[in-house]
Design a protein around this motif. Structure first.
Motif, PDB file in Angstrom:
ATOM      1  N   VAL A 197     -22.355 -29.422  62.875  1.00  0.00           N
ATOM      2  CA  VAL A 197     -22.226 -28.484  61.768  1.00  0.00           C
ATOM      3  C   VAL A 197     -20.806 -27.930  61.858  1.00  0.00           C
ATOM      4  O   VAL A 197     -20.322 -27.592  62.935  1.00  0.00           O
ATOM      5  N   HIS A 198     -20.150 -27.873  60.716  1.00  0.00           N
ATOM      6  CA  HIS A 198     -18.782 -27.376  60.709  1.00  0.00           C
ATOM      7  C   HIS A 198     -18.497 -26.590  59.438  1.00  0.00           C
ATOM      8  O   HIS A 198     -19.130 -26.807  58.409  1.00  0.00           O
ATOM      9  N   ALA A 199     -17.581 -25.668  59.558  1.00  0.00           N
ATOM     10  CA  ALA A 199     -17.099 -24.880  58.418  1.00  0.00           C
ATOM     11  C   ALA A 199     -15.612 -24.689  58.643  1.00  0.00           C
ATOM     12  O   ALA A 199     -15.196 -24.041  59.601  1.00  0.00           O
ATOM     13  N   GLY A 200     -14.812 -25.288  57.800  1.00  0.00           N
ATOM     14  CA  GLY A 200     -13.367 -25.219  57.968  1.00  0.00           C
ATOM     15  C   GLY A 200     -12.705 -24.322  56.949  1.00  0.00           C
ATOM     16  O   GLY A 200     -13.356 -23.626  56.174  1.00  0.00           O
ATOM     17  N   GLY A 201     -11.387 -24.372  56.973  1.00  0.00           N
ATOM     18  CA  GLY A 201     -10.603 -23.586  56.025  1.00  0.00           C
ATOM     19  C   GLY A 201     -10.601 -22.104  56.329  1.00  0.00           C
ATOM     20  O   GLY A 201     -10.335 -21.291  55.449  1.00  0.00           O
ATOM     21  N   LEU A 202     -10.872 -21.745  57.581  1.00  0.00           N
ATOM     22  CA  LEU A 202     -10.972 -20.337  57.943  1.00  0.00           C
ATOM     23  C   LEU A 202      -9.638 -19.803  58.465  1.00  0.00           C
ATOM     24  O   LEU A 202      -8.891 -20.524  59.135  1.00  0.00           O
ATOM     25  N   GLN A 203      -9.379 -18.544  58.177  1.00  0.00           N
ATOM     26  CA  GLN A 203      -8.152 -17.894  58.621  1.00  0.00           C
ATOM     27  C   GLN A 203      -8.079 -17.878  60.140  1.00  0.00           C
ATOM     28  O   GLN A 203      -9.067 -17.602  60.814  1.00  0.00           O
ATOM     29  N   GLN A 234     -18.966 -20.603  68.104  1.00  0.00           N
ATOM     30  CA  GLN A 234     -17.802 -21.323  68.613  1.00  0.00           C
ATOM     31  C   GLN A 234     -16.847 -21.671  67.478  1.00  0.00           C
ATOM     32  O   GLN A 234     -17.268 -22.122  66.408  1.00  0.00           O
ATOM     33  N   PHE A 235     -15.561 -21.485  67.744  1.00  0.00           N
ATOM     34  CA  PHE A 235     -14.516 -21.813  66.788  1.00  0.00           C
ATOM     35  C   PHE A 235     -13.444 -22.631  67.486  1.00  0.00           C
ATOM     36  O   PHE A 235     -13.216 -22.485  68.687  1.00  0.00           O
ATOM     37  N   ILE A 236     -12.792 -23.502  66.718  1.00  0.00           N
ATOM     38  CA  ILE A 236     -11.615 -24.203  67.197  1.00  0.00           C
ATOM     39  C   ILE A 236     -10.500 -23.948  66.185  1.00  0.00           C
ATOM     40  O   ILE A 236     -10.765 -23.694  65.014  1.00  0.00           O
ATOM     41  N   GLY A 290       0.183 -26.246  58.132  1.00  0.00           N
ATOM     42  CA  GLY A 290      -0.627 -25.037  58.147  1.00  0.00           C
ATOM     43  C   GLY A 290      -1.529 -25.020  59.370  1.00  0.00           C
ATOM     44  O   GLY A 290      -1.476 -25.916  60.218  1.00  0.00           O
ATOM     45  N   GLN A 291      -2.340 -23.982  59.456  1.00  0.00           N
ATOM     46  CA  GLN A 291      -3.313 -23.835  60.535  1.00  0.00           C
ATOM     47  C   GLN A 291      -4.617 -23.333  59.955  1.00  0.00           C
ATOM     48  O   GLN A 291      -4.616 -22.565  58.993  1.00  0.00           O
ATOM     49  N   GLU A 292      -5.717 -23.757  60.556  1.00  0.00           N
ATOM     50  CA  GLU A 292      -7.018 -23.256  60.145  1.00  0.00           C
ATOM     51  C   GLU A 292      -7.952 -23.243  61.332  1.00  0.00           C
ATOM     52  O   GLU A 292      -7.773 -23.982  62.299  1.00  0.00           O
ATOM     53  N   ARG A 293      -8.964 -22.400  61.221  1.00  0.00           N
ATOM     54  CA  ARG A 293     -10.030 -22.363  62.218  1.00  0.00           C
ATOM     55  C   ARG A 293     -11.253 -23.040  61.643  1.00  0.00           C
ATOM     56  O   ARG A 293     -11.472 -23.038  60.428  1.00  0.00           O
ATOM     57  N   PHE A 294     -12.040 -23.608  62.528  1.00  0.00           N
ATOM     58  CA  PHE A 294     -13.313 -24.231  62.174  1.00  0.00           C
ATOM     59  C   PHE A 294     -14.412 -23.594  63.004  1.00  0.00           C
ATOM     60  O   PHE A 294     -14.262 -23.410  64.215  1.00  0.00           O
ATOM     61  N   PHE A 295     -15.523 -23.281  62.351  1.00  0.00           N
ATOM     62  CA  PHE A 295     -16.758 -23.012  63.077  1.00  0.00           C
ATOM     63  C   PHE A 295     -17.304 -24.376  63.457  1.00  0.00           C
ATOM     64  O   PHE A 295     -17.280 -25.306  62.644  1.00  0.00           O
ATOM     65  N   PRO A 355     -25.199 -19.051  57.214  1.00  0.00           N
ATOM     66  CA  PRO A 355     -24.183 -18.540  58.144  1.00  0.00           C
ATOM     67  C   PRO A 355     -24.831 -18.141  59.468  1.00  0.00           C
ATOM     68  O   PRO A 355     -25.909 -17.545  59.485  1.00  0.00           O
ATOM     69  N   PRO A 356     -24.189 -18.486  60.570  1.00  0.00           N
ATOM     70  CA  PRO A 356     -24.763 -18.134  61.875  1.00  0.00           C
ATOM     71  C   PRO A 356     -24.604 -16.636  62.148  1.00  0.00           C
ATOM     72  O   PRO A 356     -23.811 -15.958  61.513  1.00  0.00           O
ATOM     73  N   ASP A 357     -25.360 -16.167  63.097  1.00  0.00           N
ATOM     74  CA  ASP A 357     -25.244 -14.786  63.548  1.00  0.00           C
ATOM     75  C   ASP A 357     -23.933 -14.653  64.305  1.00  0.00           C
ATOM     76  O   ASP A 357     -23.766 -15.220  65.380  1.00  0.00           O
ATOM     77  N   MET A 358     -23.001 -13.917  63.742  1.00  0.00           N
ATOM     78  CA  MET A 358     -21.678 -13.790  64.365  1.00  0.00           C
ATOM     79  C   MET A 358     -21.733 -12.950  65.645  1.00  0.00           C
ATOM     80  O   MET A 358     -20.792 -12.950  66.413  1.00  0.00           O
ATOM     81  N   GLN A 359     -22.843 -12.254  65.883  1.00  0.00           N
ATOM     82  CA  GLN A 359     -23.004 -11.492  67.128  1.00  0.00           C
ATOM     83  C   GLN A 359     -23.434 -12.410  68.275  1.00  0.00           C
ATOM     84  O   GLN A 359     -23.398 -12.023  69.425  1.00  0.00           O
ATOM     85  N   ALA A 360     -23.851 -13.653  67.933  1.00  0.00           N
ATOM     86  CA  ALA A 360     -24.367 -14.589  68.939  1.00  0.00           C
ATOM     87  C   ALA A 360     -23.260 -15.444  69.553  1.00  0.00           C
ATOM     88  O   ALA A 360     -23.526 -16.509  70.099  1.00  0.00           O
ATOM     89  N   ASN A 361     -22.006 -15.012  69.430  1.00  0.00           N
ATOM     90  CA  ASN A 361     -20.874 -15.699  70.039  1.00  0.00           C
ATOM     91  C   ASN A 361     -20.702 -17.129  69.526  1.00  0.00           C
ATOM     92  O   ASN A 361     -20.764 -18.092  70.288  1.00  0.00           O
TER      93      ASN A 361
END
Length: 173
Positions: free
Chosen positions: A142-148, A125-127, A88-93, A117-123
């Motif tokens: 700080v990380h948040a995984g499991g993202l589409q 970073q995701f991997i 599978g694939q996932e994105r991480f903040f 949650p960070p301000d998504m307007q503040a650009n």
């Protein structure tokens, strides 16, 4: 944070001590051994934990990726997270603790700090991690995984997260 798009590239980092050799064996098994069979046959929502010695534990998971608004932003103090995507694939903040707003103070029992949650307007970073990718999150990460990966499609991820006491990670990088 360290990121390897092919987990085998990290092999030389794990030859410095018995615990790190055990960590390497577990990562290898998750891709091409006994653990890979376990992980790949898991169903969505399943989670299993295995003690792998030296204070480390492997968490095997299968889940559907989610939208960013459902993300859980976290960091740890006693453990580093070795997150290995098997399929599978996932994105991480990803972000630094000092750049994120604290939501819940450190919970020593769970080794967990939760962030708003960070301000998504503040650009932010995701991997993106794909099969065989390994991301290592240290205590300040700080990380948040499991993202589409795509805003339109969720997909199923099978992965192995190894919780490694930071005291074992004297890598000298």
């Amino acid at each position: 944070m360290l990121l390897f798009y092919d987990a085998h590239q990290a092999r030389s980092l794990f030859e410095r001590s018995e615990p790190l050799l055990r960590l390497r064996e577990c990562l290898h098994s998750a891709l091409d051994g006994t653990f890979s069979i376990l992980i790949e046959t898991m169903h969505v929502g399943e989670r299993k934990t295995e003690d792998i010695g030296y204070g480390m534990r492997a968490v095997f998971e299968c889940y559907r990726t989610k939208v960013v608004s459902e993300a859980f932003f976290e960091s740890h103090r006693r453990y580093a997270d070795f997150q290995l995507i098997v399929s599978g694939q996932e994105r991480f903040f990803v972000g630094e603790a000092e750049d994120c707003k604290l939501q819940s103070p450190y919970d020593e029992e769970r080794d967990l700090v939760v962030y708003a949650p960070p301000d998504m307007q503040a650009n932010p970073q995701f991997i993106t991690l794909c099969p065989r990718s390994l991301a290592i999150f240290f205590p300040n990460d700080v990380h948040a995984g499991g993202l589409q990966v795509s805003s339109e499609n969720s997909n199923i991820v099978h992965k192995c997260v190894i919780k490694v006491p930071v005291g074992l990670l004297q890598l000298g990088l």
